[in-house]
Design an enzyme around this catalytic site. Sequence first.
Site, mmCIF file in Angstrom:
data_model
loop_
_atom_site.group_PDB
_atom_site.id
_atom_site.type_symbol
_atom_site.label_atom_id
_atom_site.label_comp_id
_atom_site.label_asym_id
_atom_site.label_seq_id
_atom_site.Cartn_x
_atom_site.Cartn_y
_atom_site.Cartn_z
ATOM 1 N N THR A 85 -0.783 1.428 7.067
ATOM 2 C CA THR A 85 -0.582 0.263 6.211
ATOM 3 C C THR A 85 -0.410 -0.957 7.093
ATOM 4 O O THR A 85 -0.034 -0.834 8.255
ATOM 5 C CB THR A 85 0.646 0.461 5.290
ATOM 6 N N GLY A 86 -0.693 -2.126 6.544
ATOM 7 C CA GLY A 86 -0.567 -3.344 7.337
ATOM 8 C C GLY A 86 -1.817 -4.191 7.197
ATOM 9 O O GLY A 86 -2.561 -4.052 6.214
ATOM 10 N N HIS A 87 -2.064 -5.027 8.164
ATOM 11 C CA HIS A 87 -3.166 -5.976 8.081
ATOM 12 C C HIS A 87 -4.502 -5.251 8.257
ATOM 13 O O HIS A 87 -4.869 -4.840 9.363
ATOM 14 C CB HIS A 87 -2.980 -7.052 9.163
ATOM 15 N N GLY A 88 -5.215 -5.082 7.145
ATOM 16 C CA GLY A 88 -6.400 -4.234 7.128
ATOM 17 C C GLY A 88 -7.440 -4.613 8.168
ATOM 18 O O GLY A 88 -8.046 -3.746 8.802
ATOM 19 N N THR A 130 0.841 -1.186 0.000
ATOM 20 C CA THR A 130 0.000 0.000 0.000
ATOM 21 C C THR A 130 0.879 1.239 0.000
ATOM 22 O O THR A 130 1.994 1.197 0.515
ATOM 23 C CB THR A 130 -0.843 -0.071 1.293
ATOM 24 N N VAL A 187 -13.166 -5.263 1.247
ATOM 25 C CA VAL A 187 -12.662 -3.899 1.392
ATOM 26 C C VAL A 187 -11.834 -3.872 2.669
ATOM 27 O O VAL A 187 -12.297 -4.315 3.725
ATOM 28 C CB VAL A 187 -13.824 -2.884 1.476
ATOM 29 N N GLY A 188 -10.612 -3.392 2.561
ATOM 30 C CA GLY A 188 -9.734 -3.322 3.728
ATOM 31 C C GLY A 188 -9.850 -1.981 4.418
ATOM 32 O O GLY A 188 -10.831 -1.247 4.262
ATOM 33 N N ASP A 189 -8.826 -1.652 5.177
ATOM 34 C CA ASP A 189 -8.844 -0.418 5.974
ATOM 35 C C ASP A 189 -8.645 0.842 5.146
ATOM 36 O O ASP A 189 -9.060 1.936 5.547
ATOM 37 C CB ASP A 189 -7.707 -0.467 7.009
HETATM 38 N N1 ASP Z 1 -3.860 -2.297 4.599
HETATM 39 C C1 ASP Z 1 -3.975 -2.860 3.276
HETATM 40 C C2 ASP Z 1 -5.179 -3.785 3.240
HETATM 41 O O1 ASP Z 1 -5.365 -4.542 4.180
HETATM 42 C C3 ASP Z 1 -2.769 -3.614 2.829
HETATM 43 C C4 ASP Z 1 -1.425 -2.961 3.081
HETATM 44 O O2 ASP Z 1 -1.304 -1.995 3.814
HETATM 45 O O3 ASP Z 1 -0.425 -3.426 2.494
HETATM 46 O O4 ASP Z 1 -5.862 -3.783 2.247
#
Ligand code: ASP
Length: 308
Positions: free
Chosen positions: A215-218, A164, A193-195
């Site tokens: 960014t990270g685990h949505g 991201t 849909v993520g975060d």
């Molecule tokens: N946060 C994003 C999602 O979960 C992915 C990412 O940050 O790499 O869609």
Amino acid sequence: MEPTIVVHGGAWAVPDSLAEASVAGVKAAARDGFAILKIGGSALDAVELAERALEDDLAAFDAGCGAVLNTDGEVELDGKTLAAGAVSSVRNITHPVTLARAVMEKTDHIMLTDRGASQFAESIGITTVPTDALMTESERREWEHYKKYAPEPNPFCSVRGHDTVGAVALDHRGNLACVTSTGGIRNKMVGRVGDTSIIVSGGYDDDQSGAVSCTGHGESIMKVTLARLILFNMELGNRVCLARDAVDVSLAYMGERVQGGGGAIAIAPSGDWAARFTTQRMVWATAKGESLFYGLDPQDMFEEKLSK
Ligand code: ASP
């Protein structure tokens, strides 16, 4: 106010093969955005330009063209800008960030999704492209390779690609802005849909407390509303709390409560900034004054002159 821009290219275990391209990508985007701030431009224009540069970077980032594919082998993009516009599940737009800005500026709504987002794009003359135009050969190969696996519950410690992109900026008038853009997680369910497009989770800004892009685990980020949590911690510190402490405390909370990994960039109204993460790596760059700071590994803080 001393103009400042911070950009990131995603928190995950960036493999060595992508390190150089990722660092070059964020440095170039920070320079582009900062050039706008230097001539008196707005924080919003600066983050949009920086984000478009990252979305255009095919080699290094999971946003715009080159994004990861869902279980059906399609691109579905999410993006957001504040205050406040977002799009989710768009399949035919090269720059979700520009469409998100248009949602903010030209509609009474905050988020448009899928077909409605494309219809709106067409109605205001934003060019749509065939979905295939957003897919790169390398992502198609990765999808072929990984389609037999479900997405990992918390893939952010692995080297499965997802990066991201985001930017936060402070302009000379003291205005703050943030943007975040992503293709999400490889092999996500269709419609996931993520975060990133969710205000208060993937990003938030408020001129009184700061600007954040996550960014990270949505799924983990949404559970703790990470962007708002970071600003809450900055506010608790009565705006004297370092952005760095607020991000660290919030990421630690996400790790403890929901076992989620990730990263964030933040700027306080004072100009104090941070780029922090709990994943193995996160590529980031900051332009401020005469300097460009950047890093990839946890302790990195490289500096070069912007005039270089
Ligand atoms: N946060 C994003 C999602 O979960 C992915 C990412 O940050 O790499 O869609």
